[in-house]
Every structure is written in C-alpha cells, then in structure tokens.
Design a protein around this motif. Structure first.
Motif, PDB file in Angstrom:
ATOM      1  N   LEU A  32       0.823  -1.206   0.000  1.00 42.27           N
ATOM      2  CA  LEU A  32       0.000   0.000   0.000  1.00 42.27           C
ATOM      3  C   LEU A  32       0.860   1.259   0.000  1.00 42.27           C
ATOM      4  O   LEU A  32       0.539   2.240  -0.676  1.00 42.27           O
ATOM      5  CB  LEU A  32      -0.927   0.017   1.213  1.00 42.27           C
ATOM      6  N   ALA A  33       1.934   1.247   0.774  1.00 42.94           N
ATOM      7  CA  ALA A  33       2.836   2.400   0.816  1.00 42.94           C
ATOM      8  C   ALA A  33       3.409   2.682  -0.566  1.00 42.94           C
ATOM      9  O   ALA A  33       3.514   3.844  -0.988  1.00 42.94           O
ATOM     10  CB  ALA A  33       3.957   2.149   1.817  1.00 42.94           C
ATOM     11  N   GLU A  34       3.765   1.627  -1.299  1.00 40.97           N
ATOM     12  CA  GLU A  34       4.306   1.806  -2.649  1.00 40.97           C
ATOM     13  C   GLU A  34       3.239   2.322  -3.608  1.00 40.97           C
ATOM     14  O   GLU A  34       3.502   3.212  -4.426  1.00 40.97           O
ATOM     15  CB  GLU A  34       4.882   0.476  -3.149  1.00 40.97           C
ATOM     16  N   ASP A  35       2.023   1.776  -3.499  1.00 42.39           N
ATOM     17  CA  ASP A  35       0.929   2.255  -4.358  1.00 42.39           C
ATOM     18  C   ASP A  35       0.602   3.716  -4.063  1.00 42.39           C
ATOM     19  O   ASP A  35       0.365   4.514  -4.979  1.00 42.39           O
ATOM     20  CB  ASP A  35      -0.325   1.408  -4.151  1.00 42.39           C
ATOM     21  N   LEU A  36       0.600   4.070  -2.784  1.00 42.35           N
ATOM     22  CA  LEU A  36       0.289   5.441  -2.401  1.00 42.35           C
ATOM     23  C   LEU A  36       1.367   6.399  -2.871  1.00 42.35           C
ATOM     24  O   LEU A  36       1.081   7.513  -3.322  1.00 42.35           O
ATOM     25  CB  LEU A  36       0.123   5.522  -0.881  1.00 42.35           C
ATOM     26  N   GLN A  37       2.621   5.972  -2.766  1.00 42.73           N
ATOM     27  CA  GLN A  37       3.730   6.796  -3.245  1.00 42.73           C
ATOM     28  C   GLN A  37       3.582   7.085  -4.726  1.00 42.73           C
ATOM     29  O   GLN A  37       3.842   8.199  -5.199  1.00 42.73           O
ATOM     30  CB  GLN A  37       5.059   6.083  -2.970  1.00 42.73           C
ATOM     31  N   GLN A  38       3.120   6.101  -5.468  1.00 42.48           N
ATOM     32  CA  GLN A  38       2.987   6.251  -6.922  1.00 42.48           C
ATOM     33  C   GLN A  38       1.745   7.044  -7.309  1.00 42.48           C
ATOM     34  O   GLN A  38       1.794   7.901  -8.192  1.00 42.48           O
ATOM     35  CB  GLN A  38       2.934   4.875  -7.585  1.00 42.48           C
ATOM     36  N   GLU A  39       0.626   6.768  -6.629  1.00 43.53           N
ATOM     37  CA  GLU A  39      -0.647   7.360  -7.036  1.00 43.53           C
ATOM     38  C   GLU A  39      -0.977   8.654  -6.302  1.00 43.53           C
ATOM     39  O   GLU A  39      -1.690   9.508  -6.830  1.00 43.53           O
ATOM     40  CB  GLU A  39      -1.789   6.355  -6.810  1.00 43.53           C
ATOM     41  N   GLY A  40      -0.521   8.798  -5.060  1.00 41.58           N
ATOM     42  CA  GLY A  40      -0.846   9.974  -4.273  1.00 41.58           C
ATOM     43  C   GLY A  40      -2.176   9.882  -3.543  1.00 41.58           C
ATOM     44  O   GLY A  40      -2.404  10.576  -2.550  1.00 41.58           O
ATOM     45  N   GLU A  41      -3.073   9.019  -4.034  1.00 40.73           N
ATOM     46  CA  GLU A  41      -4.393   8.845  -3.422  1.00 40.73           C
ATOM     47  C   GLU A  41      -4.922   7.461  -3.771  1.00 40.73           C
ATOM     48  O   GLU A  41      -4.795   7.004  -4.913  1.00 40.73           O
ATOM     49  CB  GLU A  41      -5.364   9.904  -3.940  1.00 40.73           C
TER      50      GLU A  41
END
Length: 265
Positions: A32-41
């Motif tokens: 999730l941290a990696e997805d959030l870093q990439q997407e921002g939301e």
C-alpha cells in the motif's frame, strides 16, 4: 459470520498479520505504501459489513475500528492520501509541530466555504456554507475556535454545520492525540436530510480522519460509514457524496497547512 470475518480482516491489518509484508514507518503495509507513493491517493468502497483494508497500523487505529464497527454499514468508504510536509513545519521541534497541527484541526470555522468536485454537476461545489462551534445541540450561539497551548489527549465539541446537500445539522467532533498521531472523529447528532427524505438518522453517519506526520510527508487516512435503512435508489450519487466529504476534508487540511506554513517542497 460475514461481519465477524470482516472485523477479523480489519484486525489483521491493524496488527500487521497476513500477506502484506513489512510495514512502512507510517504503519502501512509495503504494498500500500508503494501504491500510495505512486498514485498519491487510494480510495475504495465497501457495502454491508465493515471492511477496512487501507487502515494504517499503530496508535489510534483501534479507535477507528471500534467507532465504525459500532453500527451496521449500508455504505462505507476509505481513502488514503500522501501529502508533502511544508519545510517550515518539518523544521520545527516535534512538540511544536504537533501543537500546530492540533490547532489546525480545531480551526473548525475555516471549514465554512470548503468545496468538493460534484460528479453529477461536473463542477466544484460548496460543501459547507457555514460551520462553527456551539455549546450544545440546538444552540445557535457561535463560539470561537479553540486555540491550545498544549495538546490534550482528547477534545470534544459540538459543531453546527449548514450543508448544501444534507441541510442544517449538528455533529459531535472529537480530536484525539497519541504518540504523534491525530484522529478527528465526526458523528451526526441530528437527522441528515436529502431534500424531503430523512436519509441518515442521528448517530448513523461517522467519519474518522487519521493524520500521521512523517519526516517529509503526511499520511492522511479517512474512513466513513453510513447506516441508512434505505437510500431511496440514490446509492450511486450518495456513495460519491460520502467520499467527497473525505476528499474535501483532506483538501481543507492541506490548504490550512499551506496558508500557514507554505507549500511542500
């Protein structure tokens, strides 16, 4: 059984058990941290039983599970945002930084006039025309925003808000602080109306906002749960409306940070 299974799933996320891998400093599973870093939301909806999959591990997370599991959910939504911490705020001592954030969360009158994007109207629209603190439910006397010189573990207030979607209502606003984390819990005290329809009865709309400052970032997590016997065939538009509330609150918090401390790097 399904409800128990959902609570167990939430507990697994809460205590970091399962197939998520190691946690980041924010308490998020690494995927999730990696997805959030990439997407921002990140955003997701759930229906019926409580099903929190984005909830960060750590202090105050259990309070969110306890709050939202206390009702049957018709519609639920959770969202994660990553925000840059303004350098002026990042350079402060932790105690000074946390006090500044806590005072921003209690600056409730600044919620007046905040906007959200209306998908049905395809434009920005005002969410609250007016928000202020009152002594008790039913009171119209405006009380000033609170300003703290030290952070209490818990601060609770009654707010009046005029909502362009759900009309005039009162909510209970609780602000909690623990180990450098902040939790804002909002629950309706009066019926939320959609035109002439009594959409949400008292105590059946709940929104929890968890703010986790890091070295350079802020993780902003929002979860909302709505218990309504019937949504009168307007599930799609109201589903978006409850997400819009989380998004608008995140935008408000971000704007308050920027107005006081400047933009992130």
């Amino acid at each position: 059984m399904k409800r128990i299974s959902s609570l167990i799933s939430a507990a697994l996320v809460l205590f970091g058990i399962g197939t998520y891998g190691l946690f980041s400093d924010s308490g998020l599973p690494m995927n999730l941290a990696e997805d959030l870093q990439q997407e921002g939301e990140l955003v997701r909806y759930f229906y019926g039983d409580l099903d929190l999959q984005y909830l960060p591990f750590g202090p105050l997370s259990e309070e969110i599970v306890d709050d939202l599991s206390g009702q049957d959910s018709t519609i639920g939504v959770e969202a994660l945002f990553r925000m840059e911490l303004p350098p002026a705020l990042a350079e402060m001592e932790k105690g000074e930084r946390d006090l500044a954030i806590f005072n921003i969360l209690n600056r409730v009158s600044s919620l007046s006039g905040i906007e959200y994007y209306s998908a049905s109207r395809e434009r920005m629209r005002t969410l609250f025309t007016e928000v202020y603190r009152v002594e008790e439910e039913g009171s119209k006397k405006v009380l000033p925003d609170r300003q703290f010189s030290s952070i209490p573990e818990l601060q609770e207030d009654i707010l009046f808000q005029e909502d362009l979607t759900f009309g005039k209502n009162y909510v209970r606003n609780r602000c909690l602080y623990r180990e450098g984390r902040f939790l804002m819990q909002i629950r309706n005290l009066s019926t939320m109306w959609y035109f002439i329809l009594p959409l949400v009865r008292p105590e059946n709309f709940r929104m929890d906002l968890l703010i986790i400052p890091e070295e350079d970032n802020i993780i902003f997590y929002g979860a909302s749960s709505v218990d309504s016997a019937s949504l009168f065939g307007i599930e799609k538009s109201k589903k978006d409306s409850f997400y819009n509330r989380i998004k608008a609150m995140q935008g408000w918090f971000s704007d308050q940070l920027e107005s006081e401390f400047g933009s992130g790097s």
